[in-house]
Design a protein around this motif. Structure first.
Motif, PDB file in Angstrom:
ATOM      1  N   LEU A 170      10.099   0.575  13.264  1.00 35.57           N
ATOM      2  CA  LEU A 170       9.801   1.599  12.263  1.00 35.57           C
ATOM      3  C   LEU A 170       8.626   1.120  11.441  1.00 35.57           C
ATOM      4  CD1 LEU A 170      13.222   2.713  10.685  1.00 35.57           C
ATOM      5  CD2 LEU A 170      11.694   4.128  12.059  1.00 35.57           C
ATOM      6  N   ARG A 171       7.857   2.073  10.917  1.00 28.85           N
ATOM      7  CA  ARG A 171       6.813   1.728   9.962  1.00 28.85           C
ATOM      8  C   ARG A 171       7.074   2.470   8.672  1.00 28.85           C
ATOM      9  NH1 ARG A 171       0.244   2.466   9.765  1.00 28.85           N
ATOM     10  NH2 ARG A 171       0.800   4.647   9.404  1.00 28.85           N
ATOM     11  N   LEU A 172       7.264   1.714   7.620  1.00 30.62           N
ATOM     12  CA  LEU A 172       7.445   2.288   6.301  1.00 30.62           C
ATOM     13  C   LEU A 172       6.101   2.385   5.596  1.00 30.62           C
ATOM     14  CD1 LEU A 172      10.588   0.331   5.044  1.00 30.62           C
ATOM     15  CD2 LEU A 172      10.480   2.391   6.459  1.00 30.62           C
ATOM     16  N   SER A 173       5.970   3.413   4.788  1.00 28.56           N
ATOM     17  CA  SER A 173       4.771   3.603   3.978  1.00 28.56           C
ATOM     18  C   SER A 173       5.172   3.767   2.524  1.00 28.56           C
ATOM     19  CB  SER A 173       3.998   4.845   4.425  1.00 28.56           C
ATOM     20  OG  SER A 173       3.584   4.748   5.759  1.00 28.56           O
ATOM     21  N   CYS A 174       4.299   3.346   1.652  1.00 32.29           N
ATOM     22  CA  CYS A 174       4.510   3.525   0.218  1.00 32.29           C
ATOM     23  C   CYS A 174       3.192   3.993  -0.381  1.00 32.29           C
ATOM     24  CB  CYS A 174       4.963   2.227  -0.423  1.00 32.29           C
ATOM     25  SG  CYS A 174       5.044   2.277  -2.232  1.00 32.29           S
ATOM     26  N   ALA A 175       3.190   5.214  -0.852  1.00 29.43           N
ATOM     27  CA  ALA A 175       1.999   5.793  -1.457  1.00 29.43           C
ATOM     28  C   ALA A 175       2.062   5.641  -2.963  1.00 29.43           C
ATOM     29  CB  ALA A 175       1.893   7.260  -1.075  1.00 29.43           C
ATOM     30  N   ALA A 196       0.939  -4.678   5.221  1.00 22.01           N
ATOM     31  CA  ALA A 196      -0.498  -4.436   5.140  1.00 22.01           C
ATOM     32  C   ALA A 196      -0.748  -3.412   4.032  1.00 22.01           C
ATOM     33  CB  ALA A 196      -1.032  -3.912   6.470  1.00 22.01           C
ATOM     34  N   ARG A 197      -1.965  -3.421   3.515  1.00 21.63           N
ATOM     35  CA  ARG A 197      -2.312  -2.439   2.495  1.00 21.63           C
ATOM     36  C   ARG A 197      -3.655  -1.807   2.823  1.00 21.63           C
ATOM     37  NH1 ARG A 197      -2.156  -5.310  -3.000  1.00 21.63           N
ATOM     38  NH2 ARG A 197      -2.948  -3.316  -3.760  1.00 21.63           N
ATOM     39  N   ASP A 198      -3.802  -0.568   2.419  1.00 21.72           N
ATOM     40  CA  ASP A 198      -5.059   0.141   2.569  1.00 21.72           C
ATOM     41  C   ASP A 198      -5.422   0.671   1.188  1.00 21.72           C
ATOM     42  OD1 ASP A 198      -7.167   1.883   3.048  1.00 21.72           O
ATOM     43  OD2 ASP A 198      -6.311   2.641   4.914  1.00 21.72           O
ATOM     44  N   ASN A 199      -6.315  -0.034   0.520  1.00 25.28           N
ATOM     45  CA  ASN A 199      -6.650   0.352  -0.852  1.00 25.28           C
ATOM     46  C   ASN A 199      -7.374   1.704  -0.907  1.00 25.28           C
ATOM     47  OD1 ASN A 199      -5.467  -1.964  -1.867  1.00 25.28           O
ATOM     48  ND2 ASN A 199      -7.398  -3.103  -1.973  1.00 25.28           N
ATOM     49  N   SER A 200      -8.042   2.076   0.170  1.00 27.42           N
ATOM     50  CA  SER A 200      -8.735   3.368   0.173  1.00 27.42           C
ATOM     51  C   SER A 200      -7.743   4.534   0.206  1.00 27.42           C
ATOM     52  CB  SER A 200      -9.679   3.463   1.370  1.00 27.42           C
ATOM     53  OG  SER A 200      -8.952   3.529   2.581  1.00 27.42           O
ATOM     54  N   LYS A 201      -6.532   4.245   0.677  1.00 26.82           N
ATOM     55  CA  LYS A 201      -5.492   5.278   0.746  1.00 26.82           C
ATOM     56  C   LYS A 201      -4.373   5.050  -0.272  1.00 26.82           C
ATOM     57  CE  LYS A 201      -6.220   6.274   5.643  1.00 26.82           C
ATOM     58  NZ  LYS A 201      -5.609   6.336   6.995  1.00 26.82           N
ATOM     59  N   ASN A 202      -4.514   4.025  -1.086  1.00 26.29           N
ATOM     60  CA  ASN A 202      -3.488   3.692  -2.086  1.00 26.29           C
ATOM     61  C   ASN A 202      -2.106   3.560  -1.452  1.00 26.29           C
ATOM     62  OD1 ASN A 202      -5.498   3.846  -3.989  1.00 26.29           O
ATOM     63  ND2 ASN A 202      -4.853   5.802  -4.834  1.00 26.29           N
ATOM     64  N   THR A 203      -2.076   2.887  -0.323  1.00 21.36           N
ATOM     65  CA  THR A 203      -0.843   2.826   0.449  1.00 21.36           C
ATOM     66  C   THR A 203      -0.581   1.401   0.944  1.00 21.36           C
ATOM     67  OG1 THR A 203      -1.106   5.123   1.164  1.00 21.36           O
ATOM     68  CG2 THR A 203       0.398   3.758   2.442  1.00 21.36           C
ATOM     69  N   VAL A 204       0.680   1.026   0.923  1.00 20.01           N
ATOM     70  CA  VAL A 204       1.110  -0.230   1.528  1.00 20.01           C
ATOM     71  C   VAL A 204       2.103   0.107   2.635  1.00 20.01           C
ATOM     72  CG1 VAL A 204       2.961  -0.591  -0.183  1.00 20.01           C
ATOM     73  CG2 VAL A 204       2.019  -2.547   1.084  1.00 20.01           C
ATOM     74  N   TYR A 205       2.045  -0.676   3.695  1.00 25.51           N
ATOM     75  CA  TYR A 205       2.859  -0.409   4.871  1.00 25.51           C
ATOM     76  C   TYR A 205       3.755  -1.614   5.177  1.00 25.51           C
ATOM     77  CZ  TYR A 205      -0.891   3.002   5.566  1.00 25.51           C
ATOM     78  OH  TYR A 205      -1.802   4.014   5.398  1.00 25.51           O
ATOM     79  N   LEU A 206       4.846  -1.323   5.853  1.00 29.16           N
ATOM     80  CA  LEU A 206       5.693  -2.381   6.391  1.00 29.16           C
ATOM     81  C   LEU A 206       6.041  -2.011   7.824  1.00 29.16           C
ATOM     82  CD1 LEU A 206       7.139  -5.061   5.708  1.00 29.16           C
ATOM     83  CD2 LEU A 206       9.206  -3.688   5.328  1.00 29.16           C
ATOM     84  N   GLN A 207       5.441  -2.729   8.757  1.00 23.25           N
ATOM     85  CA  GLN A 207       5.751  -2.535  10.168  1.00 23.25           C
ATOM     86  C   GLN A 207       6.940  -3.417  10.515  1.00 23.25           C
ATOM     87  OE1 GLN A 207       4.332  -0.462  12.555  1.00 23.25           O
ATOM     88  NE2 GLN A 207       6.003  -1.176  13.859  1.00 23.25           N
ATOM     89  N   MET A 208       7.985  -2.798  10.994  1.00 19.49           N
ATOM     90  CA  MET A 208       9.214  -3.540  11.296  1.00 19.49           C
ATOM     91  C   MET A 208       9.504  -3.428  12.788  1.00 19.49           C
ATOM     92  SD  MET A 208      11.601  -2.498   8.041  1.00 19.49           S
ATOM     93  CE  MET A 208      11.846  -0.819   8.584  1.00 19.49           C
ATOM     94  N   ASN A 209       9.512  -4.555  13.456  1.00 21.31           N
ATOM     95  CA  ASN A 209       9.780  -4.613  14.883  1.00 21.31           C
ATOM     96  C   ASN A 209      11.066  -5.388  15.157  1.00 21.31           C
ATOM     97  OD1 ASN A 209       7.291  -3.300  15.363  1.00 21.31           O
ATOM     98  ND2 ASN A 209       6.213  -5.265  15.443  1.00 21.31           N
TER      99      ASN A 209
END
Length: 124
Positions: free
Chosen positions: A18-23, A71-84
């Motif tokens: 799963l990949r979680l996102s946080c905006a 990981a984070r993408d500052n251009s999208k104001n989002t942090v992700y959590l890839q869970m394998n």
């Protein structure tokens, strides 16, 4: 104020991903160290992973090492959590949190802002 909204949780079979996102919205996202915590029923909220706002350095809790990637993408104001390679014991509500400090802290008291959480359920 920083508002955080998590998404991406759900039901997944053990071994899946799963990949979680946080905006984030509100203040400047790039000024905040971001982290993921999780809380299973009857257990304390525990640190999963964090990423620094200073240099994108990362930290992982023991349960996440080798399986999760933040990981984070500052251009999208989002942090992700890839869970394998998810396991039954990964079942929990996952929370995103923001800390104005530059280093990644594992203690929840450092984090000033929290999202509402997203449920991850892993079945065997």
């Amino acid at each position: 104020q920083v508002q955080l909204v998590e998404s991406g949780g759900g039901l997944v079979q053990a071994g899946g991903s799963l990949r979680l996102s946080c905006a984030a919205s509100g203040r400047t996202f790039s000024d905040y160290t971001m982290a993921w915590f999780r809380q299973a029923p009857g257990k304390e909220r525990e640190f999963v992973s964090g990423i620094s706002c200073r240099d994108d350095s990362t930290r992982y809790g023991d349960s996440a090492k080798g399986r999760f990637t933040i990981a984070r993408d500052n251009s999208k104001n989002t942090v992700y959590l890839q869970m394998n390679s998810l396991k039954f014991e990964d079942t929990a509500v996952y929370f995103c949190a923001a800390d104005p400090a530059m280093g990644v802290h594992t203690e929840r008291d450092w984090y000033e802002y929290w999202g509402q959480g997203t449920q991850v359920t892993v079945f065997s």
